[in-house]
Enzyme design. Structure first.
Site, PDB file in Angstrom:
ATOM      1  CG  ASP A   1      35.670  39.888  14.561  1.00  0.00           C
ATOM      2  OD1 ASP A   1      34.700  40.097  14.035  1.00  0.00           O
ATOM      3  OD2 ASP A   1      35.629  39.096  15.840  1.00  0.00           O
TER       4      ASP A   1
ATOM      5  CB  ILE B   1      29.407  46.211   8.193  1.00  0.00           C
ATOM      6  CG1 ILE B   1      29.081  46.500   6.784  1.00  0.00           C
ATOM      7  CG2 ILE B   1      29.323  47.625   8.929  1.00  0.00           C
ATOM      8  CD1 ILE B   1      29.332  47.722   6.151  1.00  0.00           C
TER       9      ILE B   1
ATOM     10  CG  ASP C   1      54.595  30.542  55.126  1.00  0.00           C
ATOM     11  OD1 ASP C   1      54.290  29.892  53.879  1.00  0.00           O
ATOM     12  OD2 ASP C   1      53.508  30.729  55.563  1.00  0.00           O
TER      13      ASP C   1
ATOM     14  CG  LEU D   1      44.430  34.152  61.422  1.00  0.00           C
ATOM     15  CD1 LEU D   1      43.034  34.650  61.175  1.00  0.00           C
ATOM     16  CD2 LEU D   1      44.848  32.877  60.780  1.00  0.00           C
TER      17      LEU D   1
ATOM     18  CG  ASP E   1      51.545  45.886  73.062  1.00  0.00           C
ATOM     19  OD1 ASP E   1      51.355  46.690  73.729  1.00  0.00           O
ATOM     20  OD2 ASP E   1      51.679  44.741  73.461  1.00  0.00           O
TER      21      ASP E   1
END
Length: 573
Positions: free
Chosen positions: A242, A88, A361, A480, A465
């Site tokens: 399943d 089931i 970066d 930051l 600014d």
């Protein structure tokens, strides 16, 4: 032999269907009578359904039964078949008379050369369990049947013959549909143990509709019949029983069936085998893998090299990386200025699976811009000063390339920021930002004035600014320096930070990424919108800038933890 196995499986389905119906609504059917072989509570109705199946198999056939409640059992006198049974599926629905519950079965043939060894060890169930697991997989299944016990709808497939639905006396050949866009798709979900990715998926409404039915086998069949466009379980808890029957039906109905990382299923025929699961058509599959998994765990096709042009040390490392890839026969693309030195193909983003960014970066931001919203992970190598976006040091580059090639790595997804400029009733759409978008005076020492709205509600009038609208990734950059908070990249938000505000009460504001941020310029002074420090747009009085979460993301091969980088870059303990 094939049709005999199909007929026996149908006998099991029909008998369970006939004898389970009178139990629906019976109060004792809901009683927990034991803990099943898979470690979960077993209801009385599950045991009854399983025993019905065993009686049929004992009477009409023989072989190995793998089922949720009993585990593994040798049935009948012959050793012809392996049966994978879920007695089931959707027990709760059945007990509450919700008409979405099923029984499912899948069949594989036992190889002729294996029968003698199995028979010699017929009383040693542990040996048989291990033998099945080591010699058979889900791809050996050739018959799959799933029946909705409430409605009578019958789904079935035999290898090589397609998938079918019998409904109201009509036999219909079924295949997945061709919906191409997530915002047009209907998706079934298994949501036990909600992950952050799944919560975000639901919150952002990336798809047309979500359905939760509570019967995995039926939901998988709904994908093949066109009732759903995809079915997703991002957790590693989809069990063999399943989905075995539905797996065959989906496979024969041209569905794409993989784990959440896009790898084809190769589950052993063992009760405790588990996997994540994404079932969809070919068009939607890559998009769903990009949202929920690591599609790049599959061997990459081609690396793209992006390098800081003005730093000799970075260029030299790029040359070494290209030699390393060439020796391993891994194709790569490079920008034009580097091709004379290292060869390789011309840089073409459509042919690249991963970008290796070597620099600071700025180089990493450029790599993100080159990715242009495509789901291409960046391997970021720090050759700059601070390098907060970088995940790896230069001495790690060859090790991380090997990890990527062998699929032994994780992906971190970063939110991006989009902006529309409303100027003279015209809409200008800008590129997305990974770090931030800054509205700043074009002339030094000239103050600007803004009305700041969140979801069309006036939050504050700011004289400053400029203003920074930052992603969590960019919270450690310009924001930051302007007094904004440090925010973990996984937090779903944006930061609004005034630059040198006139009023001391004008402070940085953190808002949900699901919000719309609007800035309206109030003074007759020239200003610039600067995106990630490189792309500029001129803006002026009465122009409106609308910031929202971008539909695209940036993807990084994960290296250092966020807090390790904080400590390295800022000395934060």
């Amino acid at each position: 032999m094939i049709m005999e196995g199909f007929k026996i499986a149908m006998k099991v389905i029909d008998e369970i269907d006939k004898k389970i119906k009178p139990l629906i609504g019976w109060e004792k059917a809901d009683e927990v009578v034991k803990i099943g072989a898979d470690g979960t509570p077993t209801k009385r109705i599950d045991v009854i359904a399983e025993n019905i199946a065993i009686n049929i198999l004992e009477k009409f056939s023989g072989g190995i039964l793998i089922s949720e409640e009993i585990g593994l059992k040798v049935v009948g006198n012959d050793l012809n078949y392996i049966f994978i049974l879920d007695p089931i599926d959707g027990t709760y629905n059945a007990l509450k008379s919700i008409p979405i519950y099923s029984t499912s079965i899948a069949v594989a043939k036992i190889k002729a050369e294996d029968k003698k060894l199995i028979r010699e060890n017929i009383n040693n169930l542990e040996f048989i369990k291990n033998f099945m697991a080591n010699n058979y997989t889900i791809n050996d299944l050739y018959v799959g049947i799933v029946k909705n016990l409430a409605t009578g709808d019958l789904y079935y497939a035999v290898r090589g013959e397609g998938s079918f639905l019998e409904k109201d006396g009509e036999k219909i050949r079924i295949e997945t549909n061709n919906v191409k866009n997530l915002n047009e798709a209907s998706v079934g979900l298994f949501v036990y143990g909600l992950s952050n990715d799944l919560l975000e998926f639901l919150k952002e409404r990336k798809i047309r509709r979500v359905r939760l039915f509570g019967s995995m086998a039926l939901e998988m069949c709904y994908v093949v019949s066109g009732a759903l466009d995809a079915y997703i379980n991002v957790n590693e808890n989809t069990r063999l029983c399943d989905m075995a029957g539905a797996y065959v039906i989906c496979r024969e109905g041209n569905a794409i069936i993989t784990n959440k990382n896009g790898k084809p299923l190769d589950m052993k025929l063992h009760l405790m085998e588990k996997t994540s699961l994404i079932v969809s058509n070919n068009y939607l599959h890559k998009k769903l893998i990009a949202l929920f998994g690591n599609k790049w765990a599959i061997k990459p096709t081609r690396f793209g090299i992006v390098v800081r042009e003005d730093k000799e040390e970075a260029i030299n490392l790029a040359i070494e990386v290209c030699k390393y890839l060439k020796n391993k026969k891994i194709p790569y693309c490079v920008e034009d200025f580097l091709r004379d030195k290292v060869g390789g193909d011309k840089f073409d983003i459509s042919k690249i699976s991963h970008i290796i960014a070597i620099g600071g970066d700025g180089t990493i931001l450029r790599a993100s811009k080159l990715a242009n919203g495509e789901t291409i992970p960046i391997i970021s190598i720090n050759m700059g000063k601070l390098g907060f976006l970088a995940e790896f040091y230069k001495d790690e580059v060859f090790k991380v390339i090997d990890r990527v090639v062998y699929g032994e790595y994780e992906i971190e997804r970063r939110s991006k920021l989009s902006c529309k400029i409303i100027k003279d009733n015209k809409v200008i759409k800008t590129p997305s930002a990974l770090n931030e978008m800054v509205v700043i005076t074009k002339n030094p020492a000239k103050i600007l004035e803004f009305d700041v709205y969140v979801n069309d509600k006036l939050v504050e009038n700011v004289r400053a600014d400029g203003i920074i609208v930052s992603t969590p990734t960019g919270s450690t950059a310009y924001s930051l320096s302007a007094g904004g908070p440090i925010v973990e990249p996984s937090v779903d938000c944006f930061i609004i930070s005034p630059i040198c505000p006139f009023k001391l009460s004008s402070r940085p504001l953190v808002v949900s990424a699901s919000n719309k941020i609007k800035l309206k310029l109030k003074l007759e002074k020239p200003a610039l919108l600067v995106i990630d420090g490189s792309v500029e747009y001129e803006v002026g009085k009465d122009d409106e800038l609308i910031f929202e979460k971008s539909e695209s993301y940036a993807y990084f091969v994960k290296g250092q933890s966020f807090y390790d980088k904080l400590n390295r870059c800022f000395g934060v303990k």
